[in-house]
Design a protein around this motif. Sequence first.
Motif, PDB file in Angstrom:
ATOM      1  N   THR A  18       0.830  -1.208   0.000  1.00  0.00           N
ATOM      2  CA  THR A  18       0.000   0.000   0.000  1.00  0.00           C
ATOM      3  C   THR A  18       0.861   1.253   0.000  1.00  0.00           C
ATOM      4  O   THR A  18       0.479   2.281  -0.572  1.00  0.00           O
ATOM      5  N   GLY A  19       2.039   1.178   0.622  1.00  0.00           N
ATOM      6  CA  GLY A  19       2.964   2.307   0.585  1.00  0.00           C
ATOM      7  C   GLY A  19       3.424   2.597  -0.831  1.00  0.00           C
ATOM      8  O   GLY A  19       3.465   3.749  -1.272  1.00  0.00           O
ATOM      9  N   LEU A  20       3.788   1.535  -1.575  1.00  0.00           N
ATOM     10  CA  LEU A  20       4.195   1.701  -2.965  1.00  0.00           C
ATOM     11  C   LEU A  20       3.043   2.246  -3.808  1.00  0.00           C
ATOM     12  O   LEU A  20       3.253   3.039  -4.730  1.00  0.00           O
ATOM     13  N   SER A  21       1.819   1.821  -3.493  1.00  0.00           N
ATOM     14  CA  SER A  21       0.653   2.283  -4.236  1.00  0.00           C
ATOM     15  C   SER A  21       0.518   3.801  -4.168  1.00  0.00           C
ATOM     16  O   SER A  21       0.407   4.476  -5.194  1.00  0.00           O
ATOM     17  N   PHE A  22       0.550   4.349  -2.969  1.00  0.00           N
ATOM     18  CA  PHE A  22       0.387   5.796  -2.824  1.00  0.00           C
ATOM     19  C   PHE A  22       1.634   6.555  -3.267  1.00  0.00           C
ATOM     20  O   PHE A  22       1.536   7.682  -3.758  1.00  0.00           O
ATOM     21  N   LEU A  23       2.797   5.938  -3.111  1.00  0.00           N
ATOM     22  CA  LEU A  23       4.023   6.571  -3.597  1.00  0.00           C
ATOM     23  C   LEU A  23       3.990   6.699  -5.112  1.00  0.00           C
ATOM     24  O   LEU A  23       4.221   7.780  -5.674  1.00  0.00           O
ATOM     25  N   ASP A  24       3.683   5.600  -5.800  1.00  0.00           N
ATOM     26  CA  ASP A  24       3.737   5.593  -7.256  1.00  0.00           C
ATOM     27  C   ASP A  24       2.704   6.521  -7.882  1.00  0.00           C
ATOM     28  O   ASP A  24       2.978   7.165  -8.903  1.00  0.00           O
ATOM     29  N   ARG A  25       1.514   6.614  -7.275  1.00  0.00           N
ATOM     30  CA  ARG A  25       0.486   7.469  -7.879  1.00  0.00           C
ATOM     31  C   ARG A  25       0.788   8.951  -7.698  1.00  0.00           C
ATOM     32  O   ARG A  25       0.270   9.791  -8.425  1.00  0.00           O
ATOM     33  N   GLN A  26       1.639   9.295  -6.701  1.00  0.00           N
ATOM     34  CA  GLN A  26       1.893  10.707  -6.423  1.00  0.00           C
ATOM     35  C   GLN A  26       3.133  11.260  -7.120  1.00  0.00           C
ATOM     36  O   GLN A  26       3.345  12.465  -7.116  1.00  0.00           O
ATOM     37  N   VAL A  27       3.954  10.388  -7.694  1.00  0.00           N
ATOM     38  CA  VAL A  27       5.185  10.868  -8.316  1.00  0.00           C
ATOM     39  C   VAL A  27       4.881  11.893  -9.402  1.00  0.00           C
ATOM     40  O   VAL A  27       5.556  12.923  -9.517  1.00  0.00           O
ATOM     41  N   LEU A  28       3.851  11.635 -10.204  1.00  0.00           N
ATOM     42  CA  LEU A  28       3.539  12.540 -11.310  1.00  0.00           C
ATOM     43  C   LEU A  28       3.202  13.947 -10.822  1.00  0.00           C
ATOM     44  O   LEU A  28       3.594  14.940 -11.448  1.00  0.00           O
ATOM     45  N   SER A  29       2.464  14.053  -9.704  1.00  0.00           N
ATOM     46  CA  SER A  29       2.064  15.369  -9.213  1.00  0.00           C
ATOM     47  C   SER A  29       3.273  16.218  -8.827  1.00  0.00           C
ATOM     48  O   SER A  29       3.191  17.453  -8.803  1.00  0.00           O
ATOM     49  N   ILE A  30       4.391  15.567  -8.544  1.00  0.00           N
ATOM     50  CA  ILE A  30       5.620  16.286  -8.180  1.00  0.00           C
ATOM     51  C   ILE A  30       6.499  16.496  -9.408  1.00  0.00           C
ATOM     52  O   ILE A  30       7.075  17.561  -9.609  1.00  0.00           O
ATOM     53  N   ALA A  31       6.570  15.466 -10.268  1.00  0.00           N
ATOM     54  CA  ALA A  31       7.444  15.542 -11.446  1.00  0.00           C
ATOM     55  C   ALA A  31       6.829  16.335 -12.591  1.00  0.00           C
ATOM     56  O   ALA A  31       7.532  16.682 -13.547  1.00  0.00           O
ATOM     57  N   ILE A  32       5.529  16.645 -12.515  1.00  0.00           N
ATOM     58  CA  ILE A  32       4.844  17.268 -13.643  1.00  0.00           C
ATOM     59  C   ILE A  32       5.452  18.620 -14.033  1.00  0.00           C
ATOM     60  O   ILE A  32       5.426  19.012 -15.206  1.00  0.00           O
ATOM     61  N   ILE A  33       6.036  19.325 -13.070  1.00  0.00           N
ATOM     62  CA  ILE A  33       6.638  20.628 -13.378  1.00  0.00           C
ATOM     63  C   ILE A  33       7.770  20.456 -14.386  1.00  0.00           C
ATOM     64  O   ILE A  33       7.853  21.178 -15.389  1.00  0.00           O
ATOM     65  N   GLU A  34       8.627  19.466 -14.159  1.00  0.00           N
ATOM     66  CA  GLU A  34       9.725  19.209 -15.077  1.00  0.00           C
ATOM     67  C   GLU A  34       9.231  18.596 -16.386  1.00  0.00           C
ATOM     68  O   GLU A  34       9.762  18.893 -17.463  1.00  0.00           O
ATOM     69  N   ILE A  35       8.218  17.742 -16.285  1.00  0.00           N
ATOM     70  CA  ILE A  35       7.681  17.100 -17.487  1.00  0.00           C
ATOM     71  C   ILE A  35       7.052  18.142 -18.414  1.00  0.00           C
ATOM     72  O   ILE A  35       7.204  18.083 -19.638  1.00  0.00           O
ATOM     73  N   GLN A  36       6.337  19.107 -17.834  1.00  0.00           N
ATOM     74  CA  GLN A  36       5.722  20.157 -18.648  1.00  0.00           C
ATOM     75  C   GLN A  36       6.785  20.984 -19.375  1.00  0.00           C
ATOM     76  O   GLN A  36       6.596  21.372 -20.527  1.00  0.00           O
ATOM     77  N   LYS A  37       7.886  21.231 -18.717  1.00  0.00           N
ATOM     78  CA  LYS A  37       8.965  21.978 -19.354  1.00  0.00           C
ATOM     79  C   LYS A  37       9.556  21.203 -20.528  1.00  0.00           C
ATOM     80  O   LYS A  37       9.865  21.771 -21.582  1.00  0.00           O
ATOM     81  N   GLU A  38       9.710  19.908 -20.369  1.00  0.00           N
ATOM     82  CA  GLU A  38      10.374  19.094 -21.388  1.00  0.00           C
ATOM     83  C   GLU A  38       9.454  18.692 -22.525  1.00  0.00           C
ATOM     84  O   GLU A  38       9.846  18.693 -23.691  1.00  0.00           O
TER      85      GLU A  38
END
Length: 400
Positions: A18-38
């Motif tokens: 369950t820890g991996l579940s919530f970790l994996d789903r939240q990565v995008l919300s943090i990485a999206i700033i860099e992804i939008q730039k690229e």
Amino acid sequence: MNIIKLRWLVAGFLFVATGLSFLDRQVLSIAIIEIQKELGITNVQYGWLNTFFLVGYAIMFTLGGWLIDRYGGKRGLAISVGIWSIANIFHGLMNSFAHLASFRFLLGLGEGGCFPGVAKSVSEWFDKRERALANGIAIGGAALGAVIAPPLTIWISGNYGWRWGFIIPGLIGVLWVICWLFVPGKRPLKTEEIAVAKVSFGEIFKIRQVWAFILIRFLLDPVLYFIMFWTPKYLSTERGLTYEHIGNSFWIPFLALGASNIMGGWLSDKLVNQYRFSINRSRKTVMGIAALLTLGAPMIAFVSSAGLAIALMTLFMFAHGFWITNYITSIADIFGSSATSTVVGLSGTAGALSSLLINPVIGFIVSGIGFTPLWTMSGLMYPLGFLILVLFIPKISPLK
């Protein structure tokens, strides 16, 4: 390894899942700033990415729950964690919005089987005297994942690039699956623990308790999603906190959630084992306490400082931990290993669908009126859910 140590090892595996579940789903919300730039992904496209995830999540909550009841918790969780871990790795390899949308949907499909699989595994390994604590430990991993996701993702991205922020947790998930496959499927159950009526998928919908659990989740899940998705904006626009200050304090409510998941299970089992409460009285006592604690939510809009507002949010999330652990345990108490995963899945789908419907409405309310009515409704929903529980499920006991 004796059976006692083995079943708590299983609980530890479920905690990590369950820890991996919530970790994996939240990565995008943090990485999206860099992804939008690229990649030039717009805010509208980002909203669609969240929708793709929730659609896959809602579909597999029900379908996965039924399949896991049919084929067992071990096999179901292995497939579920395997799918979402591979999807997470693919996030790190994508180069377009279409790729990312496909992988978000796949991530949702995999993660939709997580909590039905966890509930099934707990019902297979733990009897009624330890079931609530085991559920609390297992569900508590989700809160830990939510707490560590932001700093871990930022650290990995800063040192190795944002793509590895997806790939490394995905590889950990694959490793989890390999280790999980060496764990026995389930322990032998005592005769007294098997006296739960078996029901088909079609018959499930004729049972009153099922509809009560579905309605409760339909009403309450949007509250949790509101706090997860909208609290940072509230703290910024209404309380004037900086981005850094929000990052330094937003983890506190989720830490309280993880602690209360475990404490709520421990308290419920203690009432049964030490104070001789019935299962019905024990589960409802803890859920009643949780409902009372949420009544402080409306004050979030009126307290004088951001610190007090965060403290009340922390109290609310603490209450939710008490509630959700005993909610899922109550499903297992009634349906045993025959249909627990299916009912957890159906109720989870209801919660995901209601959140999909309500989230745009929240945006209109925030823009037109503000956050005050939302905090007020948040404080009323859990007492309403408890009233539904008491009225429509007079006694929590195995289905006959």
